[in-house]
Motif scaffolding. Structure first.
Motif, mmCIF file in Angstrom:
data_model
loop_
_atom_site.group_PDB
_atom_site.id
_atom_site.type_symbol
_atom_site.label_atom_id
_atom_site.label_comp_id
_atom_site.label_asym_id
_atom_site.label_seq_id
_atom_site.Cartn_x
_atom_site.Cartn_y
_atom_site.Cartn_z
ATOM 1 N N LYS A 69 -5.493 -7.525 4.558
ATOM 2 C CA LYS A 69 -5.505 -6.799 5.830
ATOM 3 C C LYS A 69 -4.362 -5.805 5.900
ATOM 4 C CE LYS A 69 -7.675 -10.537 8.462
ATOM 5 N NZ LYS A 69 -7.474 -11.535 9.547
ATOM 6 N N MET A 70 -3.201 -6.203 5.403
ATOM 7 C CA MET A 70 -2.071 -5.286 5.440
ATOM 8 C C MET A 70 -2.340 -4.053 4.586
ATOM 9 S SD MET A 70 1.943 -5.962 4.500
ATOM 10 C CE MET A 70 2.188 -6.972 5.962
ATOM 11 N N SER A 71 -2.973 -4.266 3.438
ATOM 12 C CA SER A 71 -3.231 -3.122 2.565
ATOM 13 C C SER A 71 -4.275 -2.167 3.147
ATOM 14 C CB SER A 71 -3.694 -3.625 1.196
ATOM 15 O OG SER A 71 -4.950 -4.281 1.302
ATOM 16 N N ILE A 72 -5.149 -2.709 4.042
ATOM 17 C CA ILE A 72 -6.240 -1.881 4.569
ATOM 18 C C ILE A 72 -5.944 -1.400 5.988
ATOM 19 C CG2 ILE A 72 -8.694 -1.885 5.197
ATOM 20 C CD1 ILE A 72 -9.135 -3.924 2.984
ATOM 21 N N LEU A 73 -5.452 -2.274 6.858
ATOM 22 C CA LEU A 73 -5.382 -1.982 8.300
ATOM 23 C C LEU A 73 -4.017 -1.508 8.757
ATOM 24 C CD1 LEU A 73 -7.425 -5.045 9.594
ATOM 25 C CD2 LEU A 73 -8.250 -2.742 9.069
ATOM 26 N N ASP A 74 -2.975 -1.849 8.042
ATOM 27 C CA ASP A 74 -1.648 -1.470 8.513
ATOM 28 C C ASP A 74 -1.439 0.030 8.278
ATOM 29 O OD1 ASP A 74 1.384 -1.072 8.353
ATOM 30 O OD2 ASP A 74 1.238 -3.153 9.043
#
Length: 583
Positions: A69-74
């Motif tokens: 999620k961090m790699s995609i949404l942050d």
């Protein structure tokens, strides 16, 4: 087939037949109860371990999802590499990311470090020493990114087991996801922390010991934690069985080993529980099962001591006495028994031993008289042989009108028969035997002038030693009769008498050797087997008489060896034991 048992065996078997059923019932009850308790407690422990492994794998999946999620949404992570590294926007974005990572590393308490990695910069939140962890991430992310260039995203998102000496505990788990070109978001977990969390489930080692192993399919390959296990469990396998049992080579204690594989990481979690920890509630039954055999052994020991004193010891003395009697030791006598039965047996045995001793003495004296008569008969068999040969020689000399030789022959023949007539005793000195042989050799030299020579070698002290009469003369006679075949050369006879040792005991060694044709192999074999050898004359009978006489007098203590010398002549060596300076 009839079996014979001793009284000791029967008594012990009867005692055990009474005691063993009770002991067997107690043992079966103990083991049955122990197995039930162990299975139930082990099932509880196994479920606890399964729950822990499942929760740990779920946490690892959750951390993987967090990284994804961090790699995609942050937004900050996505925008970071769009700014130059020396730009203020890059610095502000980095500060925001750093704050998030430090927050998230506290949320996921199993994580040691969360980071963003680029070959030019590292941003991270960590619970360890910052610079040390930064160097570790720099090293291992460089290796990971270099090796993951040709693999798919799914593979690159897997957790890896890595080792670094700078890491507390050495081993750790590493996972990372590529955000965009060159930028990776990742997490690092120390295996030491997972093992401490696992150990906490087992009361910090009071119940059992834990460990984490690197695995290959169902095989444990390498231990990844530092704590030393109480038993070598590396040889166990990951199976469907709840537990495996091992014994320690140090203390002999039994341990239950439980192995559970992780579905996320190529590791296995291991718990080692002492069996005694499972059986704490069965202490009473365990003590009964332990002390019941001890009590049985104690009672049996006291019982055997009493029976040994009253029954076994008198029986052993009786058996020992009978064995001595069978070996010819007739002076053995038994002590008075402590019971009426053994007192009667002892008195009867002593009377029997005295009667056997008296009877054996009578038999021995009779055998001695028979043996002495046998000896004189054998000795008398030798006397006629030379007599017949001498008459033949005198007849031949008279036919040749050799009067001087007949006179000389008659004188030596008179000395020879004078010797024969006074050798009714069992033994004579070696000097007397050699003098008799000298008369015989002289007679033969008259018959074969310049063709016969005899050399005698014996010390003065040796010539005083006694030997059985006519021990050497038959061998000298046999040498001339059967060895003196080549009349073109001088026939030499050598006679040697000397003392020596045989099997550590003093002995007299007599040797008769010649330079004749020697023994045939077949004749040698028969002589060594002490068999009569017919050779067309009385020589074979004379030799066998000597062998028989020496066997009667000395038995196995005397030896006669027949062989051929290196020059081909016949050699006879006689060894006679010496006792008190004599034979």
């Amino acid at each position: 087939m009839k079996f014979v048992y001793s009284i000791r065996t029967i008594l012990i078997a009867g005692f055990l037949a009474v005691m063993l059923p009770t002991l067997l019932f107690m043992m079966i009850n103990h083991f049955y109860s122990r197995d039930i308790v162990r299975d139930k407690v082990t099932e509880t422990y196994s479920n606890t371990l399964d729950i822990f492994v499942g929760q740990t794998d779920d946490n690892l999946d959750e951390i993987t999802n967090y990284l994804l999620k961090m790699s995609i949404l942050d937004v900050d992570v996505g925008m970071l590499m769009s700014f130059p590294t020396n730009d203020d926007m890059y610095t502000l974005t980095k500060i925001r990311i750093d704050t998030k990572l430090k927050r998230d590393v506290d949320i996921y308490n199993v994580i040691d470090s969360v980071f963003l990695y680029h070959e030019q910069d590292i941003i991270m939140g960590t619970n360890s020493e910052y610079n040390n962890m930064k160097d570790i991430i720099q090293t291992h992310m460089g290796e990971r990114t270099a090796s993951s260039a040709s693999i798919t995203d799914d593979v690159s998102r897997r957790w890896e087991v890595r080792f670094d000496q700078r890491m507390p505990g050495g081993f750790f788990l590493l996972n990372s996801i590529e955000v965009n070109a060159g930028l990776h978001v990742g997490a690092l977990i120390r295996l030491k922390d997972i093992n401490e969390s696992l150990l906490t489930q087992w009361s910090d080692g009071v119940i059992g010991d834990t460990g984490i192993w690197l695995r290959e399919e169902d095989r444990l390959k390498n231990r990844l934690t530092e704590n030393e296990p109480p038993v070598d469990a590396g040889a166990t396998r990951i199976t469907n069985v709840s537990y495996q049992t091992l014994s320690s080579s140090d203390n002999g204690k039994s341990y239950l080993v439980m192995n559970r594989p992780s579905r996320v990481v190529p590791v296995a979690y291991q718990v080692i529980v002492p069996e005694q920890a499972l059986l704490k509630e069965l202490s009473f039954f365990r003590n009964v099962a332990l002390f019941a055999p001890i009590g049985l052994v104690l009672i049996l020991s006291l019982y055997l001591i009493f029976i040994r004193k009253m029954l076994f010891k008198p029986l052993q003395e009786l058996i020992f006495g009978m064995r001595k009697i069978s070996l010819g030791m007739l002076d053995v006598r038994l002590k008075r028994g402590k019971t009426i039965e053994f007192e009667f047996l002892g008195e009867t045995f002593n009377k029997m031993a005295e009667q056997i001793k008296t009877l054996k003495i009578d038999v021995y004296e009779e055998q001695l008289r028979v043996k002495q008569g046998e000896l004189r008969q054998l000795q008398s068999q030798i006397n006629p042989h030379f007599y017949m040969n001498s008459l033949n020689i005198i007849y031949n000399l008279a036919a040749l009108n050799d009067t001087e030789s007949v006179k000389k022959m008659s004188l030596h023949l008179a000395d020879y028969f004078r010797f024969i007539m006074r050798t009714n005793s069992d033994t004579i000195t070696i000097r007397e035997e050699l003098s008799h042989i000298g008369n015989y050799i002289t007679i033969q030299q008259i018959r074969f002038p310049d063709k016969l020579a005899c050399a005698i070698e014996a010390d003065e002290e040796v010539t005083k030693l006694p030997i059985p009469a006519l021990t050497l003369q038959p061998f000298v006679e046999n040498a001339i009769i059967h060895g003196f075949k080549n009349r073109r050369k001088t026939f030499h006879i050598s006679i040697t008498a000397a003392t020596s040792e045989r099997e550590g005991q003093p002995a007299l060694t007599l040797t008769v050797a010649d330079n004749g044709t020697g023994y045939d192999e077949a004749v040698l074999e028969q002589l060594r087997q002490k068999r009569y050898v017919p050779q067309g004359d009385s020589g074979g009978l004379g030799i066998m008489n000597v062998i028989d006489r020496l066997s009667i007098l000395y038995g196995d203590r005397c030896s006669i060896e027949f062989y051929n010398s290196a020059d081909g002549g016949a050699v006879v060596t006689i060894s006679i034991p010496l006792q008190g300076g004599g034979a």
